[in-house]
Design a protein around this motif. Structure first.
Motif, mmCIF file in Angstrom:
data_model
loop_
_atom_site.group_PDB
_atom_site.id
_atom_site.type_symbol
_atom_site.label_atom_id
_atom_site.label_comp_id
_atom_site.label_asym_id
_atom_site.label_seq_id
_atom_site.Cartn_x
_atom_site.Cartn_y
_atom_site.Cartn_z
ATOM 1 N N SER A 112 19.613 37.227 56.231
ATOM 2 C CA SER A 112 20.760 37.144 57.130
ATOM 3 C C SER A 112 20.852 38.415 57.970
ATOM 4 N N ASN A 113 20.871 38.250 59.299
ATOM 5 C CA ASN A 113 20.956 39.416 60.182
ATOM 6 C C ASN A 113 22.220 40.219 59.917
ATOM 7 N N ASN A 114 23.321 39.536 59.650
ATOM 8 C CA ASN A 114 24.583 40.243 59.391
ATOM 9 C C ASN A 114 24.485 41.111 58.138
ATOM 10 N N GLU A 115 23.878 40.563 57.083
ATOM 11 C CA GLU A 115 23.726 41.325 55.839
ATOM 12 C C GLU A 115 22.790 42.514 56.039
ATOM 13 N N VAL A 137 22.033 44.114 58.880
ATOM 14 C CA VAL A 137 22.664 45.121 59.741
ATOM 15 C C VAL A 137 23.736 45.890 58.970
ATOM 16 N N PHE A 138 24.518 45.193 58.158
ATOM 17 C CA PHE A 138 25.569 45.851 57.377
ATOM 18 C C PHE A 138 24.967 46.910 56.450
ATOM 19 N N LYS A 195 23.436 49.872 58.488
ATOM 20 C CA LYS A 195 24.482 50.757 59.014
ATOM 21 C C LYS A 195 25.044 51.656 57.909
ATOM 22 N N THR A 208 22.930 47.316 67.441
ATOM 23 C CA THR A 208 22.836 45.856 67.451
ATOM 24 C C THR A 208 22.730 45.310 68.872
ATOM 25 N N ASN A 218 19.122 45.623 69.410
ATOM 26 C CA ASN A 218 18.373 45.183 68.226
ATOM 27 C C ASN A 218 17.359 46.237 67.789
ATOM 28 N N ASP A 257 13.696 41.727 60.236
ATOM 29 C CA ASP A 257 14.266 40.390 60.065
ATOM 30 C C ASP A 257 14.396 39.996 58.599
#
Length: 256
Positions: free
Chosen positions: A26-29, A31-32, A35, A64, A67, A124
């Motif tokens: 998951s991109n959200n996971e 990135v979180f 960060k 983000t 990317n 990814d």
């Protein structure tokens, strides 16, 4: 990418699996987590050859909008050149005592806030191992690691470290009269890692049992957990473990 450019490390540093319950897609996971690592400028071991050669860097920022992620340059200029020329870089770091690993398709030189830095696309997929998957390094036979444990109302006791991981240490070499019992916590314990520095940390005893050495000497052995390690201390332990693994693999290659 040519097959010869692909990173295929050996031993405990392995390529990302194609399918794993610990693999984040998951991109959200992703990135979180990245960060969170960038916020504390987490130290990263960046592997750039199949011989497990690596450089020490740090995650600086995650953008983000474009990317991209930004990594600090290594103190070694030769390592920086190797990172730029490598077709694939495998990054290993630690977050909340959990091993994190991800691949980057090479690094390009850029600038960030007026200073040179590396840039690469946000990965990814990312591997985040659970705590029980800590790699535990047995202390090399040609080294002696010591841990000094302060005891209440007694002189500090110095014990030998048998193995070490990001989660804790195994110790040996004390008599049953020393009160190192499961559940007890000892603060301000001192561990010296040759060539890397001294760690001051709290230890909790997880288990203790009688142990007989090959010489016939009776002693005690305990498993201990690190408590509240700072990110800097975690990074130092990680670098020590990786360096010992690198030396071990180098010796094996020399014997072949």
């Amino acid at each position: 990418m040519k097959k010869s450019d692909q990173f295929t490390p050996t031993s405990e540093v392995k390529p990302l699996p194609q399918d794993s319950q610990y693999l984040l897609r998951s991109n959200n996971e992703i990135v979180f987590l990245l960060k969170a690592l960038a916020k504390k400028h987490a130290a990263i071991s960046a592997y750039y050859t199949s011989n497990n050669d690596f450089a020490t860097t740090a995650l600086l920022d995650v953008d983000t909008g474009t990317n991209r992620i930004y990594l600090d340059l290594s103190p070694s200029q030769s390592a920086n050149l190797a990172l730029q020329s490598s077709g694939q870089v495998l990054c290993v770091t630690v977050h909340d005592k959990v091993k994190v690993q991800f691949d980057l398709p090479g690094l390009q030189l850029t600038t960030l806030d007026g200073r040179e830095a590396f840039v690469a696309p946000i990965p990814d997929k990312l591997l985040k191992l659970q705590r029980r998957n800590y790699y535990r390094l047995s202390v090399p036979y040609n080294q002696t690691l010591k841990c000094t444990i302060p005891l209440p109302d007694q002189m500090p006791v110095e014990v030998e470290i048998m193995d070490i991981s990001l989660g804790g240490i195994g110790i040996i070499g004390y008599t049953p009269e020393i009160p190192l019992e499961p559940g007890m916590v000892y603060e301000h314990c001192s561990l010296n890692l040759p060539g890397f520095g001294t760690i001051i940390t709290s230890l909790q005893i997880r288990n203790s049992f009688d142990f007989t050495l090959r010489s016939g000497v009776h002693t005690r052995r305990s498993g201990c957990t690190f408590l509240d390690l700072s990110p800097q201390t975690e990074a130092l332990i990680q670098r020590y473990i990786l360096e010992q693994e690198r030396k071990y693999r180098s010796k094996l290659m020399d014997l072949e």
